[in-house]
Each structure stands twice: as C-alpha cells, then as structure tokens.
Design an enzyme around this catalytic site. Structure first.
Site, PDB file in Angstrom:
ATOM      1  CG  HIS A 189      45.135  41.052  41.827  1.00 37.28           C
ATOM      2  ND1 HIS A 189      44.799  41.469  40.556  1.00 37.28           N
ATOM      3  CD2 HIS A 189      46.491  41.079  41.866  1.00 37.28           C
ATOM      4  CE1 HIS A 189      45.897  41.745  39.874  1.00 37.28           C
ATOM      5  NE2 HIS A 189      46.930  41.521  40.640  1.00 37.28           N
ATOM      6  CD  GLU A 222      48.263  44.889  37.691  1.00 38.41           C
ATOM      7  OE1 GLU A 222      47.410  44.168  38.211  1.00 38.41           O
ATOM      8  OE2 GLU A 222      48.835  44.581  36.620  1.00 38.41           O
ATOM      9  CG  ASP A 248      42.669  51.868  50.404  1.00 38.94           C
ATOM     10  OD1 ASP A 248      43.686  51.462  49.795  1.00 38.94           O
ATOM     11  OD2 ASP A 248      42.724  52.654  51.363  1.00 38.94           O
ATOM     12  CG  HIS A 249      44.564  49.034  53.085  1.00 38.32           C
ATOM     13  ND1 HIS A 249      44.630  50.240  52.433  1.00 38.32           N
ATOM     14  CD2 HIS A 249      45.733  48.907  53.745  1.00 38.32           C
ATOM     15  CE1 HIS A 249      45.781  50.818  52.704  1.00 38.32           C
ATOM     16  NE2 HIS A 249      46.481  50.031  53.495  1.00 38.32           N
ATOM     17  CG  HIS A 292      50.466  39.655  43.381  1.00 37.70           C
ATOM     18  ND1 HIS A 292      49.774  38.627  42.778  1.00 37.70           N
ATOM     19  CD2 HIS A 292      50.333  40.720  42.547  1.00 37.70           C
ATOM     20  CE1 HIS A 292      49.275  39.056  41.625  1.00 37.70           C
ATOM     21  NE2 HIS A 292      49.589  40.324  41.467  1.00 37.70           N
ATOM     22  CB  CYS A 341      49.594  37.161  38.230  1.00 41.04           C
ATOM     23  SG  CYS A 341      50.560  38.595  37.764  1.00 41.04           S
ATOM     24  CG  HIS A 385      49.406  45.371  41.831  1.00 38.20           C
ATOM     25  ND1 HIS A 385      50.602  45.270  41.151  1.00 38.20           N
ATOM     26  CD2 HIS A 385      48.747  44.208  41.597  1.00 38.20           C
ATOM     27  CE1 HIS A 385      50.652  44.104  40.529  1.00 38.20           C
ATOM     28  NE2 HIS A 385      49.540  43.437  40.782  1.00 38.20           N
TER      29      HIS A 385
HETATM   30 NI    NI Z   1      48.888  41.663  40.051  1.00 38.01          NI
END
Ligand code: NI
Length: 135
Positions: A14, A124, A79-80, A39, A33, A41
């Site tokens: 995100h 997160e 996911d992904h 980036h 961010c 998580h």
């Molecule tokens: Ni983040």
C-alpha cells in the site's frame, strides 16, 4: 458468551497518500508511507465472533466455515495485492489499517449469521495494530 478468534495472514502493498494534498504535505503527514512506489507488510488478521455454544455441536461457530468465509471473501481479495489499486472493496479508500479493518468488517458482518461478529483486529507490524468493534 464465548468469544472465538480465527487468525489469517496476508501480504499486501500500500501507499498512504491523499491526492488532495501537495507532495510536501503527504510527506509531512505520512512520511515514508507516502513513497510513490508503495511498500509492503505481512499482515495478521484476527476475526473474533461471539455467541453461545450450540447445545448439539458445542460450537459458537463452525470454525472451518468461518475460515472458509474469511479466506474467500477477504484473504483472496487482499493477499499479494496492492491495496490502493487492486481490491474492489477498498476502491476509493485510503488504505490505512484503520480504514482496512472497517472495510473488512463491512465485508464480513452480514455474512456471519450463526453468531455475531465482535471484533476485527489487524496487525501491521510487531509494534502496531488496530481493533474495530463496529460502529
Ligand atoms: Ni504501511
């Protein structure tokens, strides 16, 4: 009342960025961010339901059915994926963890019928998580 929690995991990318703001303001508020190339998580999702155990099964919820629902309606969507662009139910939503838990709640609440949705928790990083208990 018994509370049952199912944990699932997903990896997603995100970027926290408000298009109505200047680059400078985005950098000031969101820091790294806001980086333009996104980036990722490794998220941990905890879905907690509550209810009274059924007298015949002893279950508050069939945990296998709950897991299947979370996987099909949430994990497979997230996911992904890139949460800013790939996920239909996140469209137009700034993908902070706060907004993600609300969106997940809205996806699941009406589909959980044999008991009640109590909490969506999203981790997160090892140092930050959010919990949402509905409105
Ligand atoms: Ni983040």
């Amino acid at each position: 009342m018994v509370y049952l929690t199912r944990r699932e995991r997903f990896n997603a990318a995100h970027r926290l960025y408000n298009p109505g703001w200047t680059e400078e303001k985005n950098a000031e508020i969101f820091g790294k961010c806001a980086n333009s190339n996104f980036h990722g998580h490794n998220f941990e999702l905890f879905v907690t339901v509550k209810g009274t155990p059924d007298p015949e099964t002893g279950f508050v919820v069939n945990a296998h059915h709950l897991s299947k629902l979370i996987k099909s309606d949430i994990i497979e969507q997230l996911d992904h994926r890139n949460l800013n662009v790939d996920v239909e139910f996140m469209e137009g939503i700034l993908p902070t963890i706060e907004n993600i838990v609300i969106a997940i709640w809205e996806q699941l609440e009406s589909k959980i019928t044999s008991c009640e949705l109590h909490c969506i928790k999203l981790v997160e990083t090892e140092n930050i998580f959010v919990e949402y208990y509905g409105k």
